[in-house]
Write a protein that holds these residues in place. Structure first.
Motif, PDB file in Angstrom:
ATOM      1  N   SER A 158      46.185  43.293  41.857  1.00  0.00           N
ATOM      2  CA  SER A 158      46.438  42.041  41.148  1.00  0.00           C
ATOM      3  C   SER A 158      47.680  42.105  40.274  1.00  0.00           C
ATOM      4  O   SER A 158      48.323  41.079  40.032  1.00  0.00           O
ATOM      5  N   TYR A 159      48.050  43.292  39.771  1.00  0.00           N
ATOM      6  CA  TYR A 159      49.299  43.402  39.023  1.00  0.00           C
ATOM      7  C   TYR A 159      50.470  42.938  39.882  1.00  0.00           C
ATOM      8  O   TYR A 159      51.327  42.159  39.450  1.00  0.00           O
ATOM      9  N   THR A 194      49.100  28.760  46.113  1.00  0.00           N
ATOM     10  CA  THR A 194      49.585  29.974  45.456  1.00  0.00           C
ATOM     11  C   THR A 194      49.679  29.775  43.948  1.00  0.00           C
ATOM     12  O   THR A 194      49.231  30.631  43.168  1.00  0.00           O
ATOM     13  N   GLY A 197      45.841  33.715  36.333  1.00  0.00           N
ATOM     14  CA  GLY A 197      46.245  34.946  35.670  1.00  0.00           C
ATOM     15  C   GLY A 197      45.122  35.963  35.584  1.00  0.00           C
ATOM     16  O   GLY A 197      45.016  36.713  34.610  1.00  0.00           O
ATOM     17  N   SER A 198      44.276  36.010  36.597  1.00  0.00           N
ATOM     18  CA  SER A 198      43.074  36.829  36.571  1.00  0.00           C
ATOM     19  C   SER A 198      42.948  37.644  37.849  1.00  0.00           C
ATOM     20  O   SER A 198      43.309  37.176  38.940  1.00  0.00           O
ATOM     21  N   TYR A 230      46.468  30.013  41.996  1.00  0.00           N
ATOM     22  CA  TYR A 230      46.019  31.385  41.713  1.00  0.00           C
ATOM     23  C   TYR A 230      46.865  32.041  40.627  1.00  0.00           C
ATOM     24  O   TYR A 230      46.357  32.829  39.828  1.00  0.00           O
ATOM     25  N   LEU A 231      48.151  31.700  40.563  1.00  0.00           N
ATOM     26  CA  LEU A 231      49.001  32.232  39.502  1.00  0.00           C
ATOM     27  C   LEU A 231      48.587  31.688  38.141  1.00  0.00           C
ATOM     28  O   LEU A 231      48.629  32.394  37.133  1.00  0.00           O
ATOM     29  N   LEU A 238      50.025  38.937  40.967  1.00  0.00           N
ATOM     30  CA  LEU A 238      50.181  37.954  39.896  1.00  0.00           C
ATOM     31  C   LEU A 238      51.539  38.048  39.201  1.00  0.00           C
ATOM     32  O   LEU A 238      51.920  37.148  38.453  1.00  0.00           O
ATOM     33  N   ASP A 239      52.285  39.125  39.447  1.00  0.00           N
ATOM     34  CA  ASP A 239      53.622  39.246  38.883  1.00  0.00           C
ATOM     35  C   ASP A 239      54.697  38.814  39.875  1.00  0.00           C
ATOM     36  O   ASP A 239      55.861  38.735  39.528  1.00  0.00           O
ATOM     37  N   MET A 248      52.218  36.833  46.125  1.00  0.00           N
ATOM     38  CA  MET A 248      50.936  36.141  46.225  1.00  0.00           C
ATOM     39  C   MET A 248      50.957  35.152  47.385  1.00  0.00           C
ATOM     40  O   MET A 248      49.976  35.026  48.138  1.00  0.00           O
ATOM     41  N   HIS A 277      40.150  36.930  41.573  1.00  0.00           N
ATOM     42  CA  HIS A 277      40.318  36.528  42.971  1.00  0.00           C
ATOM     43  C   HIS A 277      40.133  37.730  43.889  1.00  0.00           C
ATOM     44  O   HIS A 277      39.703  37.597  45.033  1.00  0.00           O
TER      45      HIS A 277
END
Length: 414
Positions: free
Chosen positions: A262-263, A299, A306-307, A302-303, A266-267, A272, A310
Motif C-alpha cells: 500500500s505504500y 483510482t 489513504g488506507s 482509492y487514493l 497510495l504514493d 494504483m 483495500h
C-alpha cells in the motif's frame, strides 16, 4: 447509533494538487516486446499506460466528475460501532416512491466501489409499473474509498456484514434482500448466516467455496473426482482454475504484506491505476471497453481513502473465512440465488453449491455474456436476474417474510 447525515464529495485542493503533480511527473516504464495477443501477460502494458496517463494529464477533470457523482448519487455517512471500532460508513441510499418497494442491499468488492450501482439506480422506479421496485442501499466497505478504516486487525467479513446489517436497521429496514459480487458476495452470505431472520433472500454473482466433505457428500465428491461435468461447467471451472494458477499474485501479496504494497500504491497514482486496471481487464469480456475516465475515477477514489484496507481485507478475511463463511451453509430459511457470468472467475456448479453454500437454491442462471463487474458490463442481465429472484421470493416464499420486507420498505428513513 447515530443518525445518517447527507454527504457530498469534496476532495481538498491540496490532495488534488498532490495527485496532479504525481501524474505530471509519472514515469511509465518500458515493457518487453510481446507476441500478438500476449500484451497483458505480464500486467498492464506500457502502450495502454502511456495512453491513459496522457489522458489523465491533458483531459481528465476531477471537479467535473465530482459534480456528476454528487448529482447522480444520494450519499450519506453514519457512525456505526462494530467490534470495538467506530466506523464512519459511507453509503448510497435511493428510496423509491412506490409503496410496494422493498429494501435491496448492494455490496461491492475490490477493486470496485459504490459507483458500480449507477445502472441499478433505475430499480427504484422501473419503467414497467408491474416490475418490482426497490429502495437501494449501497455501502462502501470500511477502509475503501469514502468509508473510514478500522484501526485494529481482526475486522473481517463477519464484522463488515454486521456493520451493514446495523446500517439497514438504522435506516428502518428491519428486513431486506442482499446482493453482491466479489467480496460483496461473501459479505452477503455472511449476513444471511448471521441474520437469517432479517435477510429474506441472498442473490450473488460470484462464488468461492470449499471442497465438499466426502463423508457428508459422497455423491458430490464422486462427481468431482470423476469430473462428471457438463461442457459448460468444465469451461467455467476451467476459468476459475486458470485464475487461481496464473492471476492470484495480487491477492497473495495483499494477504501477506498489505501495508508494504500500500505504500507504493497510495504514493503513486499511476501505480494504483495500473494495479486496478489490470484486474478490470482480466475480469471482463475481451470486447468490453473500460473508459479512461472511469478507470481514473475509480483510482482516485482509492487514493482518497489513504488506507491500506483495500489490501488488508485479503489478510483479515483469510484469517476467518473458513470459520465465518465456508464451513457453514445458508439455511433453508434464506432463499439463495446465483448468476454466473462467463468471464467471471468465481464459479462452482449448482450441485456443488447445494452441498457447501446454501440449502435452498431457488435461482441459478448461467448467463451467456459478462464478467466480474456485471453491473457495469451487462447491467440489464443482472437486473433481470435480481428481478426474477425477487419474483420467486414474492410468489413462492414465506408470505409472512414478504409482508415483513414490504413493511420495512414503508418504514425506511432518509
Amino acid at each position: 447509533m447515530s443518525t445518517a447525515k447527507p454527504y457530498k464529495l469534496d476532495v481538498s485542493d491540496d490532495l488534488l494538487s498532490w495527485i496532479d503533480n504525481r501524474v505530471k511527473t509519472a514515469r511509465v516504464i518500458p515493457d518487453v516486446i510481446h507476441a500478438s495477443g500476449d500484451e497483458w501477460i505480464d500486467g498492464t502494458p506500457t502502450a495502454v499506460m502511456n495512453e491513459i496517463v496522457d489522458y489523465w494529464k491533458t483531459k481528465y477533470d476531477w471537479r467535473a466528475i465530482e459534480k456528476k457523482i454528487n448529482e447522480t448519487f444520494n450519499m450519506f455517512v453514519i457512525n456505526i460501532q462494530e467490534a470495538d471500532e467506530d466506523i464512519t460508513l459511507h453509503f448510497v441510499h435511493h428510496r423509491s416512491d412506490r409503496k410496494d418497494a422493498i429494501p435491496l442491499l448492494l455490496s461491492h468488492g475490490w477493486p470496485g466501489n459504490f459507483l458500480e450501482v449507477e445502472h441499478l439506480l433505475k430499480l427504484t422506479n422501473p419503467e414497467d409499473p408491474r416490475a418490482q421496485a426497490y429502495h437501494i442501499v449501497a455501502p462502501s466497505i470500511p477502509g475503501f474509498t469514502l468509508s473510514s478504516a478500522p484501526t485494529k486487525p481482526g475486522f473481517g467479513i463477519a464484522q463488515i456484514a454486521s456493520t451493514y446489517h446495523k446500517l439497514m436497521q438504522a435506516l428502518g429496514y428491519s428486513h431486506y434482500v442482499a446482493q453482491g459480487g466479489d467480496w460483496g458476495s461473501l459479505i452477503s452470505r455472511s449476513i444471511a448466516l448471521q441474520y437469517p431472520e432479517f435477510c429474506i433472500g441472498v442473490h450473488i454473482n460470484f462464488i468461492f467455496t470449499r471442497i465438499p466433505s466426502p463423508l457428508r457428500h459422497p455423491l458430490v465428491t464422486t462427481y468431482l473426482a470423476l469430473r462428471w461435468l457438463t461442457p459448460e461447467e468444465k469451461k467455467r471451472l476451467g476459468r476459475l482454475q486458470w485464475f487461481a494458477k496464473s492471476e492470484l499474485g495480487y491477492a497473495q501479496i495483499q494477504q501477506t504484506k498489505p501495508q508494504t504494497v500500500s505504500y507504493g500504491l497510495l504514493d503513486s497514482p499511476t501505480g494504483m491505476l495500473a494495479w486496478i486496471l489490470e484486474k478490470l481487464k482480466t475480469g471482463s469480456e475481451p470486447d468490453f471497453v473500460w473508459e479512461n475516465e472511469v478507470v481514473i475515477t475509480w483510482t482516485i477514489l482509492y487514493l482518497i481513502a489513504g488506507s491500506a484496507w483495500h489490501a488488508r481485507i485479503y489478510k483479515e478475511a483469510a484469517a476467518s473465512l473458513e470459520k465465518d463463511v465456508y464451513s457453514r451453509r445458508i439455511s433453508s430459511q434464506v432463499p439463495f440465488g446465483f448468476s454466473s457470468f462467463p468471464m467471471d472467475v468465481g464459479y462452482v456448479p449448482q450441485w456443488w453449491a447445494a452441498a457447501t453454500v446454501a440449502e435452498n437454491i431457488v435461482l441459478w442462471r448461467d448467463q451467456p455474456k459478462g464478467g466480474h463487474f456485471a453491473s457495469c458490463e451487462v447491467p440489464a442481465a443482472l437486473i433481470e436476474d435480481i428481478d426474477e429472484f425477487v419474483r420467486i421470493l414474492r410468489e413462492k416464499g414465506s408470505s409472512v417474510r414478504w409482508e415483513a420486507v414490504l413493511k420495512a420498505g414503508v418504514n425506511g428513513k432518509y
